[in-house]
Design an enzyme around this catalytic site. Sequence first.
Site, short mmCIF file in Angstrom:
data_model
loop_
_atom_site.label_atom_id
_atom_site.label_comp_id
_atom_site.label_asym_id
_atom_site.label_seq_id
_atom_site.Cartn_x
_atom_site.Cartn_y
_atom_site.Cartn_z
N HIS A 294 37.82 73.37 30.00
CA HIS A 294 37.07 74.62 30.02
C HIS A 294 37.93 75.67 30.71
O HIS A 294 38.36 75.49 31.85
CB HIS A 294 35.77 74.40 30.81
CG HIS A 294 34.76 75.48 30.66
ND1 HIS A 294 34.94 76.76 31.15
CD2 HIS A 294 33.54 75.48 30.07
CE1 HIS A 294 33.87 77.48 30.88
NE2 HIS A 294 33.01 76.74 30.22
N HIS A 337 32.06 74.60 40.88
CA HIS A 337 33.23 75.15 41.57
C HIS A 337 32.84 75.98 42.78
O HIS A 337 31.69 76.38 42.96
CB HIS A 337 34.09 75.98 40.61
CG HIS A 337 33.53 77.31 40.21
ND1 HIS A 337 32.44 77.45 39.40
CD2 HIS A 337 33.92 78.57 40.51
CE1 HIS A 337 32.19 78.72 39.19
NE2 HIS A 337 33.08 79.44 39.87
N GLU A 343 30.59 86.44 43.27
CA GLU A 343 30.11 86.67 41.91
C GLU A 343 28.64 87.10 41.89
O GLU A 343 27.78 86.38 42.41
CB GLU A 343 30.24 85.39 41.08
CG GLU A 343 31.66 84.82 41.02
CD GLU A 343 31.71 83.44 40.40
OE1 GLU A 343 30.63 82.87 40.12
OE2 GLU A 343 32.81 82.92 40.19
N HIS A 370 26.52 84.53 44.17
CA HIS A 370 27.23 83.42 44.78
C HIS A 370 28.42 84.01 45.54
O HIS A 370 29.44 84.36 44.93
CB HIS A 370 27.72 82.42 43.72
CG HIS A 370 26.61 81.84 42.90
ND1 HIS A 370 26.75 81.50 41.57
CD2 HIS A 370 25.32 81.56 43.22
CE1 HIS A 370 25.62 81.02 41.11
NE2 HIS A 370 24.73 81.04 42.09
N HIS A 376 28.58 76.23 43.45
CA HIS A 376 27.60 76.48 42.40
C HIS A 376 28.10 75.88 41.10
O HIS A 376 29.18 75.31 41.03
CB HIS A 376 27.31 77.97 42.26
CG HIS A 376 28.52 78.82 41.98
ND1 HIS A 376 29.43 79.16 42.96
CD2 HIS A 376 28.97 79.41 40.84
CE1 HIS A 376 30.38 79.91 42.44
NE2 HIS A 376 30.14 80.07 41.15
#
Length: 441
Positions: A294, A337, A343, A370, A376
């Site tokens: 990803h 991560h 964010e 976050h 999260h």
Amino acid sequence: MSGDARKRAEGLTYLHGFGNEHSSEAVSGALPEGRNAPQRAPLGLYAEQLSGTAFTEPRAHNRRSWLYRIRPSAAHPAFRRTDNGALRSAPFTETVPDPNRLRWDPMPEPAPGTDFLAGLWTLGGNGDAAQRTGMAVHLYHANASMERVFSDADGELLIVPEHGGLLLHTEFGALLAEPGHVALVPRGVRFRAELLDDGARGYVCENYGAPFRLPDLGPIGANGLANARDFRAPAAAYEDVEGPVEVVNKFCGNLWAAEYDHSPLDVVAWHGNHVPYVYDLRRFNVIGSVSYDHPDPSIFTVLTSPSDTPGLACVDFVVFAPRWLVGEDTFRPPYFHRNVMSEYMGLVEGAYDAKSAGKGGFVPGGGSLHNMMSAHGPDRATFDRASTAELKPQKIDDGLAFMFETRWPVTLTSHAARAEHLQQRYDDVWQGLERHFRPLP
């Protein structure tokens, strides 16, 4: 709002290209030939330069536009302080930075007669508006069109509509911004927001730092992500209106108002690159893996405001647009991560592929924060589903999410920290992630 307003918006013609020099005139012959400020500007207009960067910044990053207007901007009375409402600005000192993961439901309904400016509600931010560093996260919820005019001397406004369209009447002309679009009003540009529906709701990133620009593509090459030709600037359109008009200016965190005797949206022609624009997020050319794993979410960056440290943005605007997932032997939703960046995520439509929707979940109009190094990732339901899903090519086209990602922690306003629509049990989405570890014999 009215059918006539929507027709005017849909009938606009646009100039194409991001960050390039553009020009437009509402009346033929209004643009001077060869000189920016001739001794006598055409048609009895006044020549005026609007600078969005310092005069001496490198040419590639310099932002300025020449405006040819009915009256110069200098022709106005003194400004007076006015109520800030729920609008706040950096430095944010009402609370201390919070390491907890936070999520809000959509904004509650506003009082009748709430326009875009009155409907701005500050969640938080960082930096210092007076020092031109950092950013702020705002939300808006309005049910009335603006009769007054607004400008922001502190930063540029990146507007992300989530519900209801906006017709932004700016000094440069009008822009239509509907859900799925993003509109940018540069620092100092005056505008009025007209509602095209009964109500309007969305998100705003106020960027105090360097103007947003397209990110460098590096090994991606010449094509991909947001294409410059898909950004649209308005065609010149002026208001020749005599009579009282309230003009509100945001300056060093506070609102100031003055009553003009004419409309300041009186620019008949313009040329330059410090201009408002709109971009359709569905035109974003998504780059992703076609083998395994990803990619980091930085691959979805639409716009970036660089800081003094290369590669470390004051703020990035990131979109999770419709795309195919084809990775082999790959956990396809965003991975668990922790991040040095902070964010704030919002949802324009549908569902986000790493979070459950529905009551108490992540829904359009809501948002999550976050802060740096807060752990999260997908909730338990998403993890269980994705871990056992058949890995065939999958189209993600039922949602449109975005992030404002910044190098500094986002400190909340006091009203965001105690808001009734702040979800009190957000941490619960990660409860029940069971132990699966089985040591080898």
